[in-house]
Design a protein around this motif. Sequence first.
Motif, PDB file in Angstrom:
ATOM      1  N   ILE A 187     -36.006 -37.996 -11.830  1.00 27.41           N
ATOM      2  CA  ILE A 187     -36.995 -39.093 -11.892  1.00 27.41           C
ATOM      3  C   ILE A 187     -38.198 -38.763 -11.019  1.00 27.41           C
ATOM      4  O   ILE A 187     -39.353 -38.898 -11.438  1.00 27.41           O
ATOM      5  CB  ILE A 187     -36.363 -40.445 -11.461  1.00 27.41           C
ATOM      6  CG1 ILE A 187     -35.413 -40.958 -12.545  1.00 27.41           C
ATOM      7  CG2 ILE A 187     -37.441 -41.494 -11.186  1.00 27.41           C
ATOM      8  CD1 ILE A 187     -34.570 -42.154 -12.141  1.00 27.41           C
ATOM      9  N   ILE A 188     -37.925 -38.303  -9.791  1.00 23.93           N
ATOM     10  CA  ILE A 188     -39.011 -38.002  -8.853  1.00 23.93           C
ATOM     11  C   ILE A 188     -39.915 -36.893  -9.399  1.00 23.93           C
ATOM     12  O   ILE A 188     -41.118 -36.862  -9.139  1.00 23.93           O
ATOM     13  CB  ILE A 188     -38.433 -37.627  -7.467  1.00 23.93           C
ATOM     14  CG1 ILE A 188     -37.751 -38.856  -6.857  1.00 23.93           C
ATOM     15  CG2 ILE A 188     -39.516 -37.122  -6.529  1.00 23.93           C
ATOM     16  CD1 ILE A 188     -36.824 -38.527  -5.713  1.00 23.93           C
ATOM     17  N   LYS A 189     -39.314 -35.993 -10.187  1.00 26.19           N
ATOM     18  CA  LYS A 189     -40.105 -34.927 -10.815  1.00 26.19           C
ATOM     19  C   LYS A 189     -40.931 -35.427 -11.996  1.00 26.19           C
ATOM     20  O   LYS A 189     -41.693 -34.658 -12.594  1.00 26.19           O
ATOM     21  CB  LYS A 189     -39.164 -33.817 -11.300  1.00 26.19           C
ATOM     22  CG  LYS A 189     -38.719 -32.876 -10.203  1.00 26.19           C
ATOM     23  CD  LYS A 189     -37.978 -31.693 -10.805  1.00 26.19           C
ATOM     24  CE  LYS A 189     -37.349 -30.830  -9.726  1.00 26.19           C
ATOM     25  NZ  LYS A 189     -36.039 -30.297 -10.179  1.00 26.19           N
ATOM     26  N   GLY A 190     -40.735 -36.691 -12.385  1.00 29.98           N
ATOM     27  CA  GLY A 190     -41.514 -37.247 -13.488  1.00 29.98           C
ATOM     28  C   GLY A 190     -40.845 -37.137 -14.840  1.00 29.98           C
ATOM     29  O   GLY A 190     -41.511 -37.223 -15.879  1.00 29.98           O
ATOM     30  N   ASP A 191     -39.525 -36.995 -14.838  1.00 31.79           N
ATOM     31  CA  ASP A 191     -38.768 -36.838 -16.086  1.00 31.79           C
ATOM     32  C   ASP A 191     -38.535 -38.204 -16.738  1.00 31.79           C
ATOM     33  O   ASP A 191     -37.769 -39.025 -16.240  1.00 31.79           O
ATOM     34  CB  ASP A 191     -37.430 -36.158 -15.739  1.00 31.79           C
ATOM     35  CG  ASP A 191     -36.572 -35.894 -16.960  1.00 31.79           C
ATOM     36  OD1 ASP A 191     -36.755 -36.584 -17.987  1.00 31.79           O
ATOM     37  OD2 ASP A 191     -35.706 -35.005 -16.871  1.00 31.79           O
ATOM     38  N   LYS A 192     -39.200 -38.421 -17.880  1.00 29.79           N
ATOM     39  CA  LYS A 192     -39.112 -39.724 -18.532  1.00 29.79           C
ATOM     40  C   LYS A 192     -37.735 -39.997 -19.145  1.00 29.79           C
ATOM     41  O   LYS A 192     -37.321 -41.144 -19.272  1.00 29.79           O
ATOM     42  CB  LYS A 192     -40.188 -39.847 -19.626  1.00 29.79           C
ATOM     43  CG  LYS A 192     -41.601 -39.978 -19.066  1.00 29.79           C
ATOM     44  CD  LYS A 192     -42.515 -40.684 -20.048  1.00 29.79           C
ATOM     45  CE  LYS A 192     -43.127 -39.707 -21.031  1.00 29.79           C
ATOM     46  NZ  LYS A 192     -44.097 -40.374 -21.939  1.00 29.79           N
ATOM     47  N   ILE A 193     -37.039 -38.926 -19.527  1.00 34.51           N
ATOM     48  CA  ILE A 193     -35.706 -39.133 -20.112  1.00 34.51           C
ATOM     49  C   ILE A 193     -34.733 -39.623 -19.037  1.00 34.51           C
ATOM     50  O   ILE A 193     -33.959 -40.552 -19.256  1.00 34.51           O
ATOM     51  CB  ILE A 193     -35.199 -37.844 -20.787  1.00 34.51           C
ATOM     52  CG1 ILE A 193     -36.125 -37.510 -21.963  1.00 34.51           C
ATOM     53  CG2 ILE A 193     -33.769 -38.016 -21.296  1.00 34.51           C
ATOM     54  CD1 ILE A 193     -35.933 -36.112 -22.522  1.00 34.51           C
ATOM     55  N   ALA A 194     -34.824 -39.007 -17.858  1.00 36.58           N
ATOM     56  CA  ALA A 194     -33.981 -39.466 -16.747  1.00 36.58           C
ATOM     57  C   ALA A 194     -34.333 -40.904 -16.373  1.00 36.58           C
ATOM     58  O   ALA A 194     -33.443 -41.713 -16.071  1.00 36.58           O
ATOM     59  CB  ALA A 194     -34.162 -38.545 -15.543  1.00 36.58           C
ATOM     60  N   LEU A 195     -35.620 -41.211 -16.420  1.00 40.57           N
ATOM     61  CA  LEU A 195     -36.070 -42.576 -16.121  1.00 40.57           C
ATOM     62  C   LEU A 195     -35.440 -43.571 -17.102  1.00 40.57           C
ATOM     63  O   LEU A 195     -34.879 -44.591 -16.702  1.00 40.57           O
ATOM     64  CB  LEU A 195     -37.599 -42.641 -16.200  1.00 40.57           C
ATOM     65  CG  LEU A 195     -38.251 -44.019 -16.055  1.00 40.57           C
ATOM     66  CD1 LEU A 195     -37.969 -44.636 -14.696  1.00 40.57           C
ATOM     67  CD2 LEU A 195     -39.765 -43.933 -16.291  1.00 40.57           C
ATOM     68  N   SER A 196     -35.537 -43.239 -18.385  1.00 39.78           N
ATOM     69  CA  SER A 196     -34.949 -44.067 -19.439  1.00 39.78           C
ATOM     70  C   SER A 196     -33.467 -44.294 -19.187  1.00 39.78           C
ATOM     71  O   SER A 196     -32.956 -45.407 -19.282  1.00 39.78           O
ATOM     72  CB  SER A 196     -35.082 -43.356 -20.784  1.00 39.78           C
ATOM     73  OG  SER A 196     -36.013 -43.998 -21.583  1.00 39.78           O
ATOM     74  N   ARG A 197     -32.789 -43.185 -18.889  1.00 39.42           N
ATOM     75  CA  ARG A 197     -31.358 -43.217 -18.648  1.00 39.42           C
ATOM     76  C   ARG A 197     -31.001 -44.120 -17.463  1.00 39.42           C
ATOM     77  O   ARG A 197     -30.062 -44.926 -17.529  1.00 39.42           O
ATOM     78  CB  ARG A 197     -30.879 -41.783 -18.387  1.00 39.42           C
ATOM     79  CG  ARG A 197     -29.422 -41.673 -18.091  1.00 39.42           C
ATOM     80  CD  ARG A 197     -28.605 -42.035 -19.318  1.00 39.42           C
ATOM     81  NE  ARG A 197     -27.198 -41.982 -19.034  1.00 39.42           N
ATOM     82  CZ  ARG A 197     -26.460 -40.891 -19.051  1.00 39.42           C
ATOM     83  NH1 ARG A 197     -27.001 -39.727 -19.386  1.00 39.42           N
ATOM     84  NH2 ARG A 197     -25.190 -40.933 -18.770  1.00 39.42           N
TER      85      ARG A 197
END
Lengths: 362, 362
Positions: free
Chosen positions: B49-59
């Motif tokens: 998330i901290i790296k800006g990963d939108k899929i991880a954010l969604s998850r």
Amino acid sequence: MHLETPENKSALSEINGINQPDSISDAVAKQIQQFRRKQPSANELITRIIKGDKIALSRAITLIESTNIKHLEKANEVIQGCLPYANNSVRIGITGVPGVGKSTFIEAFGKHLTSLGKKVAVLAVDPSSSISHGSILGDKTRMEELVKDENAFIRPSASGDSLGGVARKTREAIILCEACGFDTIIIETVGVGQSETAVHSMVDFFLLLKIAGAGDELQGIKRGIMEMADTIVINKADGDNISKAKLAKTEFNRALHLFPAKKSGWIPKVTTCSAITKEGINDVWKIISDYFDLAKENQYFQNKRQEQNQFWMMETINEQLKTHFYNHPDIISLLEQNKKAVQNNEISPFAAAKILLENYYK
Amino acid sequence: MHLETPENKSALSEINGINQPDSISDAVAKQIQQFRRKQPSANELITRIIKGDKIALSRAITLIESTNIKHLEKANEVIQGCLPYANNSVRIGITGVPGVGKSTFIEAFGKHLTSLGKKVAVLAVDPSSSISHGSILGDKTRMEELVKDENAFIRPSASGDSLGGVARKTREAIILCEACGFDTIIIETVGVGQSETAVHSMVDFFLLLKIAGAGDELQGIKRGIMEMADTIVINKADGDNISKAKLAKTEFNRALHLFPAKKSGWIPKVTTCSAITKEGINDVWKIISDYFDLAKENQYFQNKRQEQNQFWMMETINEQLKTHFYNHPDIISLLEQNKKAVQNNEISPFAAAKILLENYYK
């Protein structure tokens, strides 16, 4: 367990924790003093209240208002004993901002009701009275005629730290007044803050008092007070004001139509009156009577009272749950720590809440 | 202890209790599925998330929305880990009744913001979505351009039984979006019921979207929504509507002056725009920027966020105190008994509350 913490250090004397009511006359004051000396039991109070004894009624309300725990228990006993004799009344809420002539209106309206053979009790919900010691109904000389009326009972607002506490005491006083034979209960409140909502939840009918051209029309809409009103009465419709009041009546009527229909099936009415000339006072009572005919016929009256009772039970529980939590010795300092951590973004509000709750329930 | 009772009987599979988000495209769906198979730990999620990963954010947001207790604990861990990276954003609430063109406006506004180099997350609070399964933001095709935008993230409203639950989940999702690098958070809500108040308590700036001549002006005043607004934007100011919109602007400006001054020192602005022609969209952002300049300068921005954090902590506690009480095995049947007794006037609401509380605390 009790609902309020007594602030009094000594529980030896019943005088502690009681705000003495103003004496109406020296003779009455002596009667009260004699009665007080007797230290009547809860049962004595109940018996006398049911017989219509206003001094016993006053005394019992004073017990309700006390913060002394001994009084609280006795008060609860009296309320419970009066309950089977209560509930046979109409409860009317009256609100209006300062300056609309609430006291004069209530005096004229109350006198009209006693002239029709009714027994009228006037109570008040005014949370500000704990500071001002009764800004409304405090000055009884403003209701000189009604105070002297055998069939009227007037009691200033209880004082208290919170609206919740003041409202609860008034709600309990209604029960005692009804058991004492008062068939028309008027609850006065000031047109500021949230006190209208509290009063609305303890009355059958809500009357909004206005004057023409006060410029507070929008404020009424904003706070939803106009939406709660079953009738709007434009006071001071006398002399030069009559045409302005009639114009205001048309305007309020138009505004009322913009609100959704009431569950009671009642269409709110607007009327004008003068508490000075008494013109239109009988029309106000006519409107209220029409409402009660409708609401009793379609069972809305009965259903609303049941809902209100449940509401007050739940409100009391919810308030007490918070009081118990926030005053818990394990919580107080932990709360301060967590508040600071939340402020500084060291912990999310939800994680902080979780920590506090876990400590509370363990 | 946990904040919600899991409705799922089995906690074996992480799929339980999760409303699957609509997939944006088949390719993305596959990516999500692969990622899901890996069952990432809380730490993995935080790092991504901290790296800006939108899929991880969604998850992670899906974890927040789950009613499964296992997910709740993991979600709390993720939130706590993201918290130090959150808070660097502006949070904008947008409300308006159905028909004012909220989706089209947010698309045009969001695209304008990404064109300025901003990263925009759009969340929603819509308690009705538990019934309709997402009446707002549900139909993502309505924001086709913004959905495809690399620098935008759109998430429909969480579903839930209560506004409180839905709002809390959104409030937590804000933290994750901010940690993921989104610097502009838009929270959409429908202009009905109490959801505006909830959204108002989680944003820095509140935008009320209107159209000219909809006839809902008074309703807005009534519910206090207009009073909460920092700006009123009159949408659909295009074609034949332009002169009507200008007239509406004058009227709203006049109405706004009747409200008391805002604590922020900000004077609410009224503007017109067309989400279709994009005319005026830049003016909306100009107004919002001016607000943030003022509110950050006079510290109102910072103070309000601290207050909001405390508000959410207290709200969570108060809600949980009630949940715990009303779901307590000793209370459930006793509550029903007392409700009936109160309805039948056998006991006063206050005495009933006392009995219930004594049983609860003993």
